[in-house]
Scaffold this motif. Structure first.
Motif: not given
Lengths: 153, 152
Positions: B122-127, B5-8
């Motif tokens: 970009l915060f990746l894969d919920g980490l 996943s990618v959270a912007h």
């Protein structure tokens, strides 16, 4: 020299393609595939393009209209998940002046037999040389090229 | 499908420091100064520090009984006493947790300096997430202020 300034802006473009994610991903993943659609207007002629598609790898594209200013794109790949996402940073120079610094994310999601692509870009536009609207339109034109390329191959 | 996943997320931190712009600039531009307020501290200097467009910065730190973090920068634009733009990756125990674009702008205001940090991540894969990153960055800008106040 222009007065120094930084304009921050982002845009998101969503597209649907009939082709599956592995086909769409492949269009970004090899130099020859990408050269078929990632280029300026036809009248610019062939740009000088090199690409090393792996995390930490570089990409450069240098070109422009005959006798006109030279645009240089220099990217570095920061994250790659096959068939799912590509993240890269890049900067653009116009005749050697840095005009922008950007971070781009391309996300691919399966959508039936096809692919839903989300293209998100955050840019810092420097010293008034370029502006976000122009960059978004240029990116839409590239994705039009990509759609035609996928339809023909 | 996988759990990728990618959270912007984006945030801005602004500060006015009671020091001239040349001094604030030097705290970013010189390795011997930056290590005193940024990241792991003076006893854990960056492994690479190349403060020029296209140059890299790389550091690693381990939280006691916790994970190891890697911070890897590529500088993209530098205008002395005016701005710094760079991209950076963060890894936690070898896993990529974020990719970010940071812009730091400096404005002299008499003998003071206004600083504006704009960061897009970009915060990746919920980490990781943008709230945590902003909190960490606010802490760093406070540390910078204390460092400047404590030095001539």
């Amino acid at each position: 020299m222009k007065p120094r300034s930084v304009t921050h802006a982002s845009f998101t473009i969503k597209r649907s393609f009939k082709q599956a994610p592995d086909r769409v991903f492949a269009a970004f993943a090899t130099e020859s595939n990408k050269q078929a659609w990632f280029h300026g207007p036809d009248e610019w002629g062939r740009d000088k393009h090199e690409m090393d598609f792996r995390v930490g790898g570089r990409e450069t594209s240098v070109g422009g209209p005959p006798g006109g200013p030279v645009s240089s794109f220099r990217g570095i790949y920061q994250d790659i998940v096959p068939d799912e996402r590509i993240v890269f940073s890049y900067d653009m120079d116009l005749d050697g002046e840095r005009i922008s610094v950007s971070l781009t994310t391309i996300e691919l999601k399966r959508d039936g037999a096809g692919t839903h692509l989300t293209y998100t870009e955050q840019g810092a536009y420097l010293d008034g040389w370029d502006h976000p609207d122009g960059r978004e339109q240029g990116t839409r034109d590239l994705l039009d090229n990509l759609e035609r390329y996928l339809g023909q191959n | 499908m996988s759990d990728h996943s990618v959270a912007h997320g984006t945030f801005i931190v602004e500060r006015t420091y009671n020091h001239p712009v040349e001094k604030v600039w030097a705290a970013w531009a010189r390795s011997d100064l930056k290590r005193q307020w940024f990241g792991g501290g003076a006893d854990n200097p960056p492994k690479v520090f190349e403060f020029r467009p296209g140059g890299r910065e790389s550091s690693e730190g381990t939280i006691p009984n916790g994970p190891t973090f890697n911070f890897d920068v590529v500088y993209q634009d530098i205008v002395p006493n005016n701005r710094i733009l760079y991209n950076y990756d963060m890894h936690m125990d070898g896993k990529k947790i974020s990719v970010s674009l940071a812009a730091i702008e400096f404005w002299p205001e008499g003998r003071q300096t206004r600083l504006k940090l704009t960061e897009y991540g970009l915060f990746l894969d919920g980490l990781d997430n943008v709230a945590q990153r902003k909190e960490g960055t606010v802490g760093l800008m406070d540390q910078l202020g204390r460092f400047l106040d404590g030095t001539r």
